[in-house]
Design a protein around this motif. Structure first.
Motif, short mmCIF file in Angstrom:
data_model
loop_
_atom_site.label_atom_id
_atom_site.label_comp_id
_atom_site.label_asym_id
_atom_site.label_seq_id
_atom_site.Cartn_x
_atom_site.Cartn_y
_atom_site.Cartn_z
N ASP A 198 0.80 -1.26 -0.18
CA ASP A 198 -0.08 0.07 -0.01
C ASP A 198 0.90 1.12 0.18
OD1 ASP A 198 -2.44 1.66 0.17
OD2 ASP A 198 -2.65 1.50 2.22
N HIS A 202 1.16 4.30 -2.69
CA HIS A 202 1.01 5.76 -2.39
C HIS A 202 2.34 6.52 -3.29
CE1 HIS A 202 -1.25 4.41 1.59
NE2 HIS A 202 -1.98 4.40 0.58
N HIS A 267 -5.77 3.34 -6.66
CA HIS A 267 -6.44 3.38 -5.47
C HIS A 267 -8.11 3.72 -5.88
CE1 HIS A 267 -3.38 3.92 -2.76
NE2 HIS A 267 -3.94 3.89 -1.65
N HIS A 281 -7.18 -3.86 1.79
CA HIS A 281 -6.72 -2.57 0.93
C HIS A 281 -5.40 -2.64 0.23
CE1 HIS A 281 -6.34 1.54 -0.41
NE2 HIS A 281 -5.50 1.79 0.31
N ASN A 285 -4.81 -3.08 -3.72
CA ASN A 285 -3.52 -2.18 -4.40
C ASN A 285 -2.47 -2.94 -5.26
OD1 ASN A 285 -4.39 0.45 -4.02
ND2 ASN A 285 -3.64 0.47 -2.20
FE LIG Z 1 -3.75 3.44 0.36
#
Ligand SMILES: [Fe+2]
Length: 387
Positions: A198, A202, A267, A281, A285
């Motif tokens: 994740d 980002h 996302h 999550h 991703n």
């Molecule tokens: Fe995230």
């Protein structure tokens, strides 16, 4: 002759304390913020790991009362936020201390919003749609990934419509983030892998975002470097504090980058997936990043060359198509060596889900800053490639 000046960009961040023992400052900071009674928000896993007890001791030691709320699940729901807000009000709390991963922190943000605003979570959804800021809020992250502790994002799941609701506002940036890398030592391998991927997403999405700036760029690239060289090692040596420290720093830097530059198609698509299927999550991703990089690559080639270099890929003298191939392959390798080998279909996604998933993703605020504007069919193809 006119030259182009710098685009207007803002950069928002909470006060940050980073380092071993940071969580023991919860009481002192709670008192500095004028608190008398703290709502400590956490979840059963973090409670079992022992971190909550240490925070309770710090808060109590500073002379503050506290109430514990741990009814938070992964992908926190509107009902959990509402239940926490009831406890906050009934117990007469005046500050919030969140101890946990992204789910806990997002739930705490939601509780803070309900404490300060009329109406419900659904009334606050969107960009800059929050009236009053949260009560004083301290976050103590226990994962290296979501960076909800520094971000302008809160994500709450609406089970009535199986969607993730995004609240993007300066009003959900916590006052203080106490980042203590030692908390990472109780994460198991799958959680380390999901949250670490994740953080990588980002960093990558922030670096190629249409909203990027020099301030977000440096954090994003440094996060890519740190994750590429520490994620695998932090999984094989979970108690090595050097690797955990580097991953926590990477998560923080990726968080500062994406909170201010926003995100992209990965996302948008992961939110849609997580809303429909309640999957972790970070895993969502991880399953989509390579296909989205492949889709975006030609639009912002130089940016992806910088990312490839930060990942340690030798690109000198290589033709463009070869760099693209190596970057996509390296992202896959990183994911698979971290133990994330599932595809969307193995997680329960069917070809018949793809149309609806793409429709939802296309309406997600994160898609707006993706460097290449996708159409419905583009998103469907990326989902299909990842099945
Ligand atoms: Fe995230």
């Amino acid at each position: 002759m006119h030259t182009r000046g710098a685009a207007l960009r803002k950069f928002v961040a909470p006060e940050i304390m980073f380092g071993d023992g940071a969580l023991h400052l919860a009481g002192q900071y709670g008192r500095n913020l004028g608190g008398n009674k703290a709502l400590i928000v956490s979840d059963p896993g973090v409670l079992a790991a022992g971190w909550v007890q240490q925070v309770l001791a710090s808060v109590g030691g500073a002379g503050l009362e506290s109430t514990l709320f741990t009814r938070v699940t992964p992908n926190p729901r509107i009902e959990e936020v509402a239940a926490g807000a009831v406890v906050y009000a009934e117990q007469g709390c005046d500050i919030i201390v969140a101890v946990g991963g992204g789910s806990v922190i997002d739930c705490a943000k939601g509780i803070g919003l309900l404490a300060a605003n009329q109406g419900g979570i659904r009334d606050l959804v969107g960009v800059d749609n929050v009236g009053a800021p949260m009560p004083p809020t301290i976050c103590i992250p226990t994962t290296a990934g979501t960076s909800a502790d520094v971000s302008q994002f809160a994500v709450i799941t609406d089970r009535e419509i199986n969607r993730k609701l995004l609240i993007i506002s300066k009003a959900v940036v916590p006052d203080i983030s106490l980042i203590d890398p030692t908390t990472l030592t109780t994460m198991d391998a799958p959680l380390t892998a999901c949250t670490g991927m994740d953080a990588l997403v980002h960093a990558v999405e922030a670096y190629v975002s249409l909203g990027h700036s020099p301030l977000t760029d440096m954090h994003a690239l440094q996060a890519v470097r740190l994750i590429s060289s520490n994620l695998q090692k932090s999984i094989t040596e979970p108690n090595n504090l050097e690797y955990r420290n580097n991953m926590m720093l990477a998560s923080l830097e990726a968080g500062l980058a994406f909170s201010n530059a926003s995100l992209g198609a990965v996302h948008a698509m992961a939110h849609s997936l997580g809303g429909l299927l309640d999957l972790p999550h970070g895993q969502c991703n991880a399953m989509l990043l390579d296909a989205v990089v492949d889709f975006n690559y030609g639009q912002v080639e130089q940016r992806y060359r910088d990312i490839a270099t930060a990942m340690g890929i030798e690109i000198d003298g290589l033709p463009s198509g070869e760099i693209r191939k190596r970057l996509v392959a390296e992202i896959r390798r990183l994911r698979e060596t971290a133990g994330l080998r599932d595809t969307l279909s193995r997680c329960g996604v069917h070809r018949t889900d793809v149309h609806e998933l793409a429709e939802t993703a296309l309406n997600d605020p994160c898609v707006v800053t993706n460097p290449r504007r996708p159409c419905q069919r583009d998103i469907e193809v990326i989902y299909e490639e990842s099945l």
